[in-house]
Design a protein around this motif. Structure first.
Motif, PDB file in Angstrom:
ATOM      1  N   VAL A 252     -12.643   5.765   1.516  1.00  0.00           N
ATOM      2  CA  VAL A 252     -12.500   4.430   0.938  1.00  0.00           C
ATOM      3  C   VAL A 252     -13.694   3.559   1.315  1.00  0.00           C
ATOM      4  CG1 VAL A 252     -11.077   2.340   0.885  1.00  0.00           C
ATOM      5  CG2 VAL A 252      -9.990   4.596   0.909  1.00  0.00           C
ATOM      6  N   THR A 253     -14.077   3.547   2.578  1.00  0.00           N
ATOM      7  CA  THR A 253     -15.223   2.735   2.983  1.00  0.00           C
ATOM      8  C   THR A 253     -16.517   3.282   2.377  1.00  0.00           C
ATOM      9  OG1 THR A 253     -15.608   3.972   5.041  1.00  0.00           O
ATOM     10  CG2 THR A 253     -14.089   2.100   5.138  1.00  0.00           C
ATOM     11  N   VAL A 272      -0.258   4.192  -4.923  1.00  0.00           N
ATOM     12  CA  VAL A 272       0.469   4.830  -3.826  1.00  0.00           C
ATOM     13  C   VAL A 272      -0.270   6.101  -3.407  1.00  0.00           C
ATOM     14  CG1 VAL A 272       2.630   5.935  -3.130  1.00  0.00           C
ATOM     15  CG2 VAL A 272       2.681   3.894  -4.604  1.00  0.00           C
ATOM     16  N   ILE A 273      -0.586   6.184  -2.095  1.00  0.00           N
ATOM     17  CA  ILE A 273      -1.287   7.372  -1.599  1.00  0.00           C
ATOM     18  C   ILE A 273      -0.528   8.084  -0.486  1.00  0.00           C
ATOM     19  CG2 ILE A 273      -3.574   6.493  -2.217  1.00  0.00           C
ATOM     20  CD1 ILE A 273      -3.948   5.831   0.809  1.00  0.00           C
ATOM     21  N   ALA A 274       0.536   7.463   0.025  1.00  0.00           N
ATOM     22  CA  ALA A 274       1.272   8.069   1.131  1.00  0.00           C
ATOM     23  C   ALA A 274       2.663   7.446   1.198  1.00  0.00           C
ATOM     24  CB  ALA A 274       0.524   7.859   2.448  1.00  0.00           C
ATOM     25  N   THR A 286      -2.969  -2.446   4.663  1.00  0.00           N
ATOM     26  CA  THR A 286      -3.270  -2.496   6.090  1.00  0.00           C
ATOM     27  C   THR A 286      -2.513  -1.430   6.882  1.00  0.00           C
ATOM     28  OG1 THR A 286      -1.511  -4.107   6.478  1.00  0.00           O
ATOM     29  CG2 THR A 286      -3.710  -4.975   5.988  1.00  0.00           C
ATOM     30  N   ASP A 287      -1.720  -0.619   6.214  1.00  0.00           N
ATOM     31  CA  ASP A 287      -0.924   0.393   6.901  1.00  0.00           C
ATOM     32  C   ASP A 287      -1.802   1.537   7.403  1.00  0.00           C
ATOM     33  OD1 ASP A 287       1.793  -0.702   6.394  1.00  0.00           O
ATOM     34  OD2 ASP A 287       1.221  -0.374   4.297  1.00  0.00           O
ATOM     35  N   SER A 288      -1.582   1.930   8.646  1.00  0.00           N
ATOM     36  CA  SER A 288      -2.275   3.087   9.218  1.00  0.00           C
ATOM     37  C   SER A 288      -1.304   4.259   9.276  1.00  0.00           C
ATOM     38  CB  SER A 288      -2.804   2.759  10.623  1.00  0.00           C
ATOM     39  OG  SER A 288      -1.728   2.511  11.510  1.00  0.00           O
ATOM     40  N   PRO A 289      -1.795   5.489   9.371  1.00  0.00           N
ATOM     41  CA  PRO A 289      -0.899   6.650   9.379  1.00  0.00           C
ATOM     42  C   PRO A 289      -0.128   6.775  10.690  1.00  0.00           C
ATOM     43  CG  PRO A 289      -3.191   7.341   9.615  1.00  0.00           C
ATOM     44  CD  PRO A 289      -3.221   5.878   9.338  1.00  0.00           C
ATOM     45  N   GLY A 295       1.073  12.276   3.156  1.00  0.00           N
ATOM     46  CA  GLY A 295       0.231  11.904   2.018  1.00  0.00           C
ATOM     47  C   GLY A 295      -1.239  11.979   2.359  1.00  0.00           C
ATOM     48  N   LYS A 296      -2.044  11.142   1.714  1.00  0.00           N
ATOM     49  CA  LYS A 296      -3.494  11.144   1.894  1.00  0.00           C
ATOM     50  C   LYS A 296      -3.868  10.303   3.122  1.00  0.00           C
ATOM     51  CE  LYS A 296      -4.388  11.820  -3.030  1.00  0.00           C
ATOM     52  NZ  LYS A 296      -5.064  11.280  -4.253  1.00  0.00           N
ATOM     53  N   LEU A 297      -3.707  10.897   4.283  1.00  0.00           N
ATOM     54  CA  LEU A 297      -3.937  10.172   5.527  1.00  0.00           C
ATOM     55  C   LEU A 297      -5.386   9.732   5.669  1.00  0.00           C
ATOM     56  CD1 LEU A 297      -1.882  12.440   7.960  1.00  0.00           C
ATOM     57  CD2 LEU A 297      -1.069  10.571   6.497  1.00  0.00           C
ATOM     58  N   GLU A 298      -6.310  10.553   5.205  1.00  0.00           N
ATOM     59  CA  GLU A 298      -7.741  10.259   5.356  1.00  0.00           C
ATOM     60  C   GLU A 298      -8.127   8.957   4.687  1.00  0.00           C
ATOM     61  OE1 GLU A 298     -11.884   9.915   4.295  1.00  0.00           O
ATOM     62  OE2 GLU A 298     -10.222  10.206   2.860  1.00  0.00           O
TER      63      GLU A 298
END
Length: 349
Positions: A252-253, A272-274, A286-289, A295-298
């Motif tokens: 993403v960055t 939605v990715i996770a 702002t959610d972290s794994p 899902g797509k944690l990366e």
């Protein structure tokens, strides 16, 4: 207390009821009961990170903490990132469960501080500027946490940790705690030598066995160096526009290129990715794994401060605290005027 660690007791320890002047940061989602209890039982001061959490979860985490630790603790809430009705319910829940210390961050809301102070609670306020420190002091805060721009997660100011710490020590009478990019005892010794009464650590405790962070996040921290972090407002869904965070570089960055700042949450697609159970997690939220995330944690927000380069394993939280204290004591002993320093009222070797 472990006798071979020596004592780093400052007045902050007496105020908060801990043995060492090391505070666990209130990392949302990550600093839950297991981690908080581990830090408390090792002698540090724990914070439960409960930003935007349901009152039912706050209640269950408080109960879980008390099953494993009988020491004082704080609950971290963030008014700017929380619906006012939910925030009131959160505070009601904390007070009904006899929470005695609150930790707040971001914008200073005097009415919220007044409410918990009237209930007899202590208030720790994390600030990123001298102006915010003035507002927190005026509102009735008991402790100022000076958050430097090296910090992981949400970053409120643009000043380095020790420059801001020094400024707050010079200009305020409240106890000052240094926070941001500190993951070793050298940081603690430097903070104490400046006149701070302790430190707050996040990233170092995120990469521990008891942390509720996902193993993927922990392993990324272990593999990272300071230059692998970036400051961006691209992970902004769920927070006000312009809220900057320090995260590890990811896909993403990389897609932001040089445009790390200036992202408008109103224009970001809700993708939605996770998931955490039935709860969807959006790209650029702002959610972290967490342990429960799939899902797509990366592509999620992988929070990390610039002290990440000092972290090379994932031990128990108590071991991290022990390492920090031992190293700080050795570092202070090597200073030329250590003897004079140890005779001060705020230090007992």
């Amino acid at each position: 207390m472990n006798a071979d660690l020596g004592s780093l007791r400052t007045p902050l320890c007496d105020l908060l009821g801990c043995e060492y002047p090391v505070i666990l940061a209130g990392m949302g989602g990550v600093a839950r009961a297991e981690l908080a209890a581990a830090v408390a039982n090792a002698g540090g001061f724990p914070t439960l990170g409960m930003v935007r959490e349901a009152p039912s979860l706050i209640a269950s985490e408080i109960r879980a903490y008390r099953r494993h630790a009988d020491r004082p603790f704080a609950v971290n809430l963030i008014p700017a990132a929380t619906d006012p009705d939910l925030l009131n319910q959160q505070i009601d829940t904390c007070l009904s469960h006899d929470v005695k210390v609150f930790s707040f961050f971001w914008d200073v809301v005097p009415a919220i501080v007044a409410r918990v102070k009237e209930a007899g609670c202590q208030v720790l306020y994390q600030v990123g500027t001298e102006r915010a420190a003035q507002e927190a002091e005026a509102a009735g805060a008991d402790v100022l946490i000076a958050q430097g721009q090296e910090a992981g997660g949400h970053v409120h100011g643009q000043t380095g940790t020790f420059d801001l710490t020094r400024a707050l020590i010079d200009n305020f009478d409240l106890p000052v705690v240094a926070s941001g990019g500190i993951s070793t005892g050298d940081g603690l010794s430097r903070a104490l030598y400046l006149g701070a009464q302790g430190i707050q650590c996040g990233t170092a405790f995120l990469a521990t066995e008891e942390s509720f962070a996902h193993d993927y996040h922990k392993q990324r921290i272990v593999a990272a160096e300071a230059q692998h972090t970036v400051l961006t407002d691209g992970f902004v869904l769920n927070w006000p526009k312009g809220s900057a965070v320090r995260v590890l570089q990811n896909s993403v960055t990389a897609a932001f290129g040089t445009e790390l700042m200036g992202h408008d949450p109103d224009t970001i697609p809700r993708m939605v990715i996770a998931h955490d159970g039935d709860i969807p997690r959006l790209r650029q939220s702002t959610d972290s794994p967490l342990r429960t995330t799939t899902g797509k944690l990366e592509a999620m927000a992988l929070y990390a401060g610039q002290g990440v380069g000092e972290i090379r394993d994932i031990p128990a939280a108590g071991e991290i605290l022990n390492r920090v204290v031992r190293q700080a004591f050795r570092s202070l002993e090597s200073m030329p005027d250590f003897g004079e320093f140890t005779r001060s009222a705020t230090w007992k070797p």
